[in-house]
Design an enzyme around this catalytic site. Structure first.
Site, PDB file in Angstrom:
ATOM      1  N   GLU A   1       0.813  -1.219   0.000  1.00 17.40           N
ATOM      2  CA  GLU A   1       0.000   0.000   0.000  1.00 17.40           C
ATOM      3  C   GLU A   1       0.849   1.273   0.000  1.00 17.40           C
ATOM      4  O   GLU A   1       0.414   2.318  -0.490  1.00 17.40           O
ATOM      5  CB  GLU A   1      -0.969   0.011   1.179  1.00 17.40           C
TER       6      GLU A   1
ATOM      7  N   GLN B   1      -8.398  -6.452  12.389  1.00 18.65           N
ATOM      8  CA  GLN B   1      -7.953  -5.442  11.420  1.00 18.65           C
ATOM      9  C   GLN B   1      -8.596  -4.079  11.639  1.00 18.65           C
ATOM     10  O   GLN B   1      -8.834  -3.333  10.697  1.00 18.65           O
ATOM     11  CB  GLN B   1      -8.154  -5.937   9.983  1.00 18.65           C
TER      12      GLN B   1
ATOM     13  N   LYS C   1     -17.528  -1.118   6.791  1.00 15.80           N
ATOM     14  CA  LYS C   1     -17.964  -2.172   5.865  1.00 15.80           C
ATOM     15  C   LYS C   1     -19.482  -2.176   5.715  1.00 15.80           C
ATOM     16  O   LYS C   1     -20.003  -2.355   4.611  1.00 15.80           O
ATOM     17  CB  LYS C   1     -17.466  -3.531   6.364  1.00 15.80           C
TER      18      LYS C   1
ATOM     19  N   MET D   1      24.264   8.962   0.530  1.00 19.93           N
ATOM     20  CA  MET D   1      24.154  10.272   1.165  1.00 19.93           C
ATOM     21  C   MET D   1      24.511  10.197   2.649  1.00 19.93           C
ATOM     22  O   MET D   1      25.151  11.106   3.187  1.00 19.93           O
ATOM     23  CB  MET D   1      22.741  10.834   0.980  1.00 19.93           C
TER      24      MET D   1
HETATM   25  C1  LIG Z   1      12.720   5.854   4.560  1.00 21.99           C
HETATM   26  C2  LIG Z   1      14.042   6.504   4.774  1.00 21.99           C
HETATM   27  N1  LIG Z   1      14.945   5.934   5.599  1.00 21.99           N
HETATM   28  C3  LIG Z   1      16.133   6.528   5.791  1.00 21.99           C
HETATM   29  C4  LIG Z   1      16.455   7.686   5.164  1.00 21.99           C
HETATM   30  C5  LIG Z   1      17.799   8.353   5.407  1.00 21.99           C
HETATM   31  N2  LIG Z   1      18.576   8.415   4.177  1.00 21.99           N
HETATM   32  C6  LIG Z   1      18.646   9.525   3.420  1.00 21.99           C
HETATM   33  S1  LIG Z   1      19.598   9.345   2.072  1.00 21.99           S
HETATM   34  C7  LIG Z   1      19.990   7.780   2.487  1.00 21.99           C
HETATM   35  C8  LIG Z   1      20.921   6.956   1.653  1.00 21.99           C
HETATM   36  C9  LIG Z   1      20.353   6.608   0.351  1.00 21.99           C
HETATM   37  O1  LIG Z   1      21.175   5.642  -0.232  1.00 21.99           O
HETATM   38  P1  LIG Z   1      20.909   5.127  -1.689  1.00 21.99           P
HETATM   39  O2  LIG Z   1      19.462   4.814  -1.860  1.00 21.99           O
HETATM   40  O3  LIG Z   1      21.840   4.045  -2.015  1.00 21.99           O
HETATM   41  O4  LIG Z   1      21.153   6.412  -2.577  1.00 21.99           O
HETATM   42  P2  LIG Z   1      22.496   7.288  -2.787  1.00 21.99           P
HETATM   43  O5  LIG Z   1      22.549   8.300  -1.702  1.00 21.99           O
HETATM   44  O6  LIG Z   1      23.663   6.368  -2.745  1.00 21.99           O
HETATM   45  O7  LIG Z   1      22.285   7.924  -4.111  1.00 21.99           O
HETATM   46  C10 LIG Z   1      19.373   7.416   3.688  1.00 21.99           C
HETATM   47  C11 LIG Z   1      19.527   6.114   4.358  1.00 21.99           C
HETATM   48  C12 LIG Z   1      15.470   8.257   4.324  1.00 21.99           C
HETATM   49  N3  LIG Z   1      15.669   9.410   3.690  1.00 21.99           N
HETATM   50  N4  LIG Z   1      14.293   7.628   4.133  1.00 21.99           N
END
Ligand SMILES: Cc1ncc(C[n+]2csc(CCOP(=O)(O)OP(=O)(O)O)c2C)c(N)n1
Lengths: 565, 164
Positions: free
Chosen positions: A55, A118, A167, A480
């Site tokens: 979802e 649920q 429902k 990042m």
């Molecule tokens: C749901 C969620 N969990 C954690 C984060 C924290 N977060 C921000 S950027 C990132 C890394 C993303 O890594 P990747 O998808 O490999 O992309 P890249 O930065 O390497 O392009 C994380 C863990 C987030 N933004 N969203």
């Protein structure tokens, strides 16, 4: 009355959706929404249903659909886990002002509040992540609730709404008469602009010597692209975009000076401090845009064109707030101001761009390293799609790089999770975007991390045939976060290295053509193959493992503390 | 600077609205000192009076965010000087000569008299109802309850009139 047929509540749901012009719903069935699914079976020729695999995917897909088309995205989910799975998407849509109507099933009204199977208090849960929500317990109330939901979702500053239907209300029969809602006495979606404020704004604009226009998503949600172009043409004022404002004007517009924000362009980030006037149009001074808000536009008067009065003076004090829909206020301003040119001033932005080009852009697009960089992939894609594609991103480095180096010719061409920064947004949003704009190419950029966060939606691509072009920029890291660990946590790479699955096998399992590129020599050709594919396509590019996104204004810092490396 | 503000909210009488309103205070990290809610002078429209201690800017921003709720008609923020405010307190105390004397001196209304206790009512500012509580304490207060603040602004017009 002869034209008020007596129908079931569930059929009333479907007919109400159709009455609002709904063509597509994204959903997932379950116990308490089964009557609506049963009614849908009889309407499957009129209403296209996309069966997602989770979802959360349904909501992000509906967001992508809404963002690309300007229509309201619609989701259908069951109670309990089905509904709680939508919460992240709702929060995302609320922060990014995306119009959504989520219809959720609920346990029978006799069971409400009893911890029935649920049952969750979905109205309570979603109070903080919706623009409005309501629960319906009688079939007769369904049309009015849905009419109100659509009106609220898409009017004024758009946002997500939830209609929770028990429902028994779905099963009960009642006369059906649909009346669209056009007004709610306690709700003023588009406040009327104040003439005096407009006149004062025009006076400031005519006097300004170093003005800058800040373009936000309000231009897109308000459908004010032409009004923006006319204002820019007459005023001669340079314009910068926020992340969500990108594509409101073409990137090759002669007065476009780049993107604002943490990883935005040097010119607007540094120059806002020298401005004597900032005209913020449909943007809300997000902290990722302003850095330290005390220093943002510190020497400028601020005109804030904004539809939501609660955004005015929230972060940055506006000298002249112009409340109203930008589609209405911008032309009024254009009429009042004198024709001007600001060529010498714009030239200063170009000089900043040259600096940025030398310091980071050149080595990102045309690197001399052996490893492929994200920027060159995005750049190749912009060329291959001739800047016509809808670019969808996930969250992280690849998101910032895609925003920085994509080229846009058409409006509504960047779909990204700005306010919430939701990893896992990209893949389902790209599916929704393709379904919302089948005539356009849709190109997703995702990191190896975020791609896996809703990777089950590859199966939705398989089942629907949505021809989404996917690029996974694989650096083997949660890039990042790793970048922040490198810069701010002494390179202590705490749980950011990823062992990834074989993306090729995942693609194959879903019948999706796949190609992996590790060498630069192959890149151009592979991107061309991606662009020319008639079906969905997954391109995995192995990129530099420890690449960083620069320039960077660290969180809360002043732009003078900008980092280049 | 932190000080007291009285927030008056007019809204449709819809289910869950109080929850929506209080959520904004949680979100903006403002503690509610007192709250009352009841039907306003206009049928079907409810009025909330909420007292908080916070900074002007923070309260104003919260007020705009509450006003944004679909079912909220209008939100006003007042300082104590801008309103006439009262609250009501009830005291159940032991019934004896000393208490009777105090009651006469303090102009307190007697609501009910029983053999061993009496119920008193006092209307006033918080510090006044509190002061009476302190005076009664030595004689034994069995129960004590105080309402939230209700307030009318010092303007002459019904605030709501221009909005519906
Ligand atoms: C749901 C969620 N969990 C954690 C984060 C924290 N977060 C921000 S950027 C990132 C890394 C993303 O890594 P990747 O998808 O490999 O992309 P890249 O930065 O390497 O392009 C994380 C863990 C987030 N933004 N969203």
């Amino acid at each position: 009355m002869e034209n008020t047929p007596v129908i079931s509540g569930s059929e009333a749901v479907i007919r109400s959706l159709l009455a609002e012009g709904t063509e597509t719903v994204f959903g997932y069935p379950g116990g308490t929404i089964m009557p609506v699914y049963d009614a849908l079976y009889g309407y499957r020729e009129q209403l296209n249903h996309i069966l997602v695999r989770h979802e959360q995917g349904a909501v992000h897909a509906a967001e992508g659909y809404a963002r690309v088309s300007g229509k309201t995205g619609v989701c259908l989910v069951t109670s309990g886990p089905g509904s709680t799975n939508t919460v992240t998407g709702l929060a995302d849509a609320l922060l990014d002002s995306t119009p959504l109507v989520v219809v959720s099933g609920q346990v029978g009204s006799a069971l409400l509040g009893t911890d029935a199977f649920q049952e969750t208090n979905f109205i309570g849960i979603t109070q903080a992540v919706t623009k409005w929500n309501c629960q319906v317990k009688r079939a007769a109330d369904i049309p009015a609730a849905i009419a109100r939901a659509f009106y609220i979702a898409r009017s004024g500053r758009p946002g997500p709404v939830v209609v929770d239907i028990t429902k028994d209300a779905q099963q009960e029969r009642a006369p059906f008469r649909y009346e669209k809602v056009t007004q709610i006495r306690s709700y003023t979606p588009c406040p009327k602009p104040d003439r005096d404020q407009l006149a004062e704004a025009a006076r400031l604009i005519d006097q300004a010597r170093r003005p800058l226009l800040l373009v936000g998503q309000g231009i897109l949600t308000g459908g004010a692209e032409e009004e923006l172009a006319a204002f820019m043409e007459k005023s001669g004022i340079p314009a910068a975009c926020t992340l969500l404002g990108l594509s409101a004007l073409p990137t090759d517009h002669p007065h476009y000076v780049g993107m604002l924000g943490m990883h935005g362009n040097y010119a607007p980030n540094i120059k806002n401090r020298e401005c004597d006037l900032l005209i913020a149009a449909g943007m809300r001074f997000d902290d990722r845009v302003t850095g330290n808000p005390k220093q943002f536009g510190a020497n400028a008067k601020i005109i804030h064109l904004e539809i939501d009065p609660s955004e005015v003076n929230k972060i940055v004090r506006a000298d002249v707030p112009v409340i109203g829909d930008v589609r209405e206020t911008l032309p009024l301003l254009t009429e009042l101001i004198g024709r001007r040119e600001h060529e010498a001033w714009i030239e200063e932005f170009r000089a900043c761009y040259d600096t940025e080009y030398r310091k980071v852009i050149e080595s990102e697009l045309f690197p001399s390293t052996s490893a492929i960089r994200m920027g060159e992939v995005v750049y190749r894609a912009a060329l291959a799609f001739d800047a016509e594609a809808v670019i969808v991103t996930d969250v992280g480095q690849q998101q910032m790089i895609a925003a920085r180096y994509s080229r846009f010719r058409k409006s509504r061409s960047l779909i990204t999770s700005g306010g919430l920064g939701t990893m896992g947004f990209g893949l389902p949003a790209a599916i929704g975007a393709k379904i919302g704009a089948p005539e356009r190419e849709v190109c997703l950029f995702a990191g190896d991390g975020g791609f896996q966060m809703n990777i089950q939606e590859l199966c939705t691509i398989m089942q629907t045939g949505a021809a989404v072009k996917m690029v996974v920029l694989n650096n083997g890291f949660l890039g990042m976060v790793r970048q922040w660990q490198e810069l701010f946590f002494d390179r202590r790479y705490s749980f950011t290295e990823m062992q990834n699955p074989d993306f090729g096998l995942l693609a194959q399992a879903n019948g999706i053509p796949y190609r992996r590129v590790e060498q630069r020599e192959e890149l151009e050709e592979a991107v061309k193959q991606l662009a020319e594919s008639k079906t969905a396509f997954l391109l995995e590019v192995k990129v530099e493992q420890e690449g960083n996104v620069f320039p960077m204004v660290p969180a809360g810092a002043a732009v003078s503390e900008i980092r280049w490396a | 600077m932190e000080q007291e503000y009285i927030i008056t909210i007019f809204s449709e009488n819809s289910k869950g609205l109080l929850n929506q309103v209080t959520t904004v205070f949680i979100y903006r990290d403002i503690n509610i000192e007192s709250i009352t809610a009841s039907e306003s002078s206009v049928g079907g429209i409810h009025q909330y009076t909420i007292v908080v201690r916070s900074e002007r800017e923070k309260v104003e921003k919260a007020a705009r965010q509450i006003e944004k709720k679909i079912d909220v008609l209008k939100v006003y923020v007042f300082t104590p000087e801008e309103v006439v405010q009262q609250e009501i307190a009830l005291y159940k105390v032991a019934h004896n000569k000393d208490v009777e004397k105090l009651v006469r001196e303090q102009h307190v209304r007697i609501l009910e008299v029983e053999d061993d206790c009496i119920v008193l009512e006092k209307t006033g500012y918080t510090n006044e109802t509190q002061a009476l509580f302190e005076l009664l304490k030595p004689y034994g207060v069995f129960q004590f309850v105080r309402s939230g603040t209700v307030a009318v602004s010092r303007y002459n017009k019904e605030l709501l009139e221009e909005y519906i």
